[in-house]
Design a protein around this motif. Sequence first.
Motif, PDB file in Angstrom:
ATOM      1  N   ASN A  47      -4.075   3.279  -0.549  1.00  0.00           N
ATOM      2  CA  ASN A  47      -4.433   2.723  -1.835  1.00  0.00           C
ATOM      3  C   ASN A  47      -3.555   1.425  -2.009  1.00  0.00           C
ATOM      4  N   PHE A  48      -4.040   0.396  -2.593  1.00  0.00           N
ATOM      5  CA  PHE A  48      -3.311  -0.727  -2.759  1.00  0.00           C
ATOM      6  C   PHE A  48      -2.426  -0.514  -4.209  1.00  0.00           C
ATOM      7  N   VAL A  49      -1.110  -0.540  -4.031  1.00  0.00           N
ATOM      8  CA  VAL A  49      -0.335  -0.193  -5.216  1.00  0.00           C
ATOM      9  C   VAL A  49       0.500  -1.429  -5.766  1.00  0.00           C
ATOM     10  N   ARG A 103      10.393   0.284  -6.913  1.00  0.00           N
ATOM     11  CA  ARG A 103      10.754   1.472  -6.234  1.00  0.00           C
ATOM     12  C   ARG A 103      12.231   1.274  -5.467  1.00  0.00           C
ATOM     13  N   THR A 111       0.806  -1.164  -0.026  1.00  0.00           N
ATOM     14  CA  THR A 111       0.043   0.122   0.153  1.00  0.00           C
ATOM     15  C   THR A 111       0.953   1.174   0.139  1.00  0.00           C
ATOM     16  N   ASP A 112       0.215   2.319  -0.202  1.00  0.00           N
ATOM     17  CA  ASP A 112       1.094   3.668  -0.048  1.00  0.00           C
ATOM     18  C   ASP A 112       0.658   4.362   1.116  1.00  0.00           C
ATOM     19  N   TYR A 150       6.199   2.086   2.138  1.00  0.00           N
ATOM     20  CA  TYR A 150       7.569   1.870   1.800  1.00  0.00           C
ATOM     21  C   TYR A 150       8.565   1.276   2.706  1.00  0.00           C
ATOM     22  N   SER A 173       6.787   7.389   4.812  1.00  0.00           N
ATOM     23  CA  SER A 173       6.155   6.624   4.146  1.00  0.00           C
ATOM     24  C   SER A 173       6.219   5.141   4.692  1.00  0.00           C
ATOM     25  N   GLU A 206       4.564  -1.735  -6.448  1.00  0.00           N
ATOM     26  CA  GLU A 206       5.286  -0.656  -6.822  1.00  0.00           C
ATOM     27  C   GLU A 206       6.348  -0.325  -5.760  1.00  0.00           C
ATOM     28  N   ASN A 207       6.244  -0.563  -4.438  1.00  0.00           N
ATOM     29  CA  ASN A 207       7.276  -0.188  -3.362  1.00  0.00           C
ATOM     30  C   ASN A 207       8.212  -1.143  -3.773  1.00  0.00           C
TER      31      ASN A 207
END
Length: 302
Positions: free
Chosen positions: A51-53, A60, A40-41, A272, A269, A56-57
């Motif tokens: 939000n469900f990402v 990154r 998530t973010d 992350y 974050s 992505e993390n």
Amino acid sequence: MSTFPFGHRRTMRVSMSAGAAVLAVFALVPAVAVFAISFTDIRGLPGIPVNFVGLENYARFFSAAKLGYNLNALQNTLVYAIVSTVVINVLALGIAVLLNTKLRGRTFTRALVFLPTILGVTVIGLIWSLFFNPSAGPAATIWSWFGADSAFFGDPALALGLVIFVQIWAGLGVAVVIYLAGLQSIPEELYEAAALDGADGAKRLRLVTIPLLAPSVTANVLLAIVGSLQSYQLAYVLTGPNNPATQLLSLAIFAQAFGGSTTSGMGQSQGYAATISVIQFFIVGIASLLVMWYLRRREARL
């Protein structure tokens, strides 16, 4: 008469169930939650939607923009873990062997060796920050005798080494106690038999002490590795969260989750930070399993 330590099977089942429930609530559930948060973010600020990402993390973390920072943190973490583990165990074993002899004042010496263990991280940080104060500390005075000066914790070439030194000083006491307990469980008759066979002190240490201390070595090595891979407090207190020379993965997790990180190029974050935590979990788990596998095999051979 029942052979169970609790007297009745039901009592044992209730106690085991209660222990398992506590473990699940305070260990398993938070671990699963961290893993879920890593997708998530979430930023921990009120009013901001989560939000469900997906991955992505993780993408990154391995991206070109973050790779230099993360590789530096990983390298520092491995150096920190390996050096502190090796030095702590070598010094602790030597000190434990010395304190296991009929040394005058050994009780006081044991207490002195264990003293740093009961001090808080903040106290330890304050002590060594004052000692290595570049303007008025004892270390600066000693440095000046040789016509030199240094920023110590502010010097990129010295900062990580000094933090490792403080970590060794703080963690030595527990390792010494574990080795002492192992040494005191070795029968004196084995040393007498080895002496009758002509073994000197070094041979007795190599052929009797070290093989019988194998379980203590395994415990100390695992404790040192896991503790150093997860440690960030000393680096944070002594050098702050934004010093590249002492940047560790665990310190990056703290800085990302609770703020204070500017060198990573990201604001606060928790999502992350959870991602870094999951990656660190696998690193610690793999390192621990490999070390335990090797040491257990060595125990069997000894």
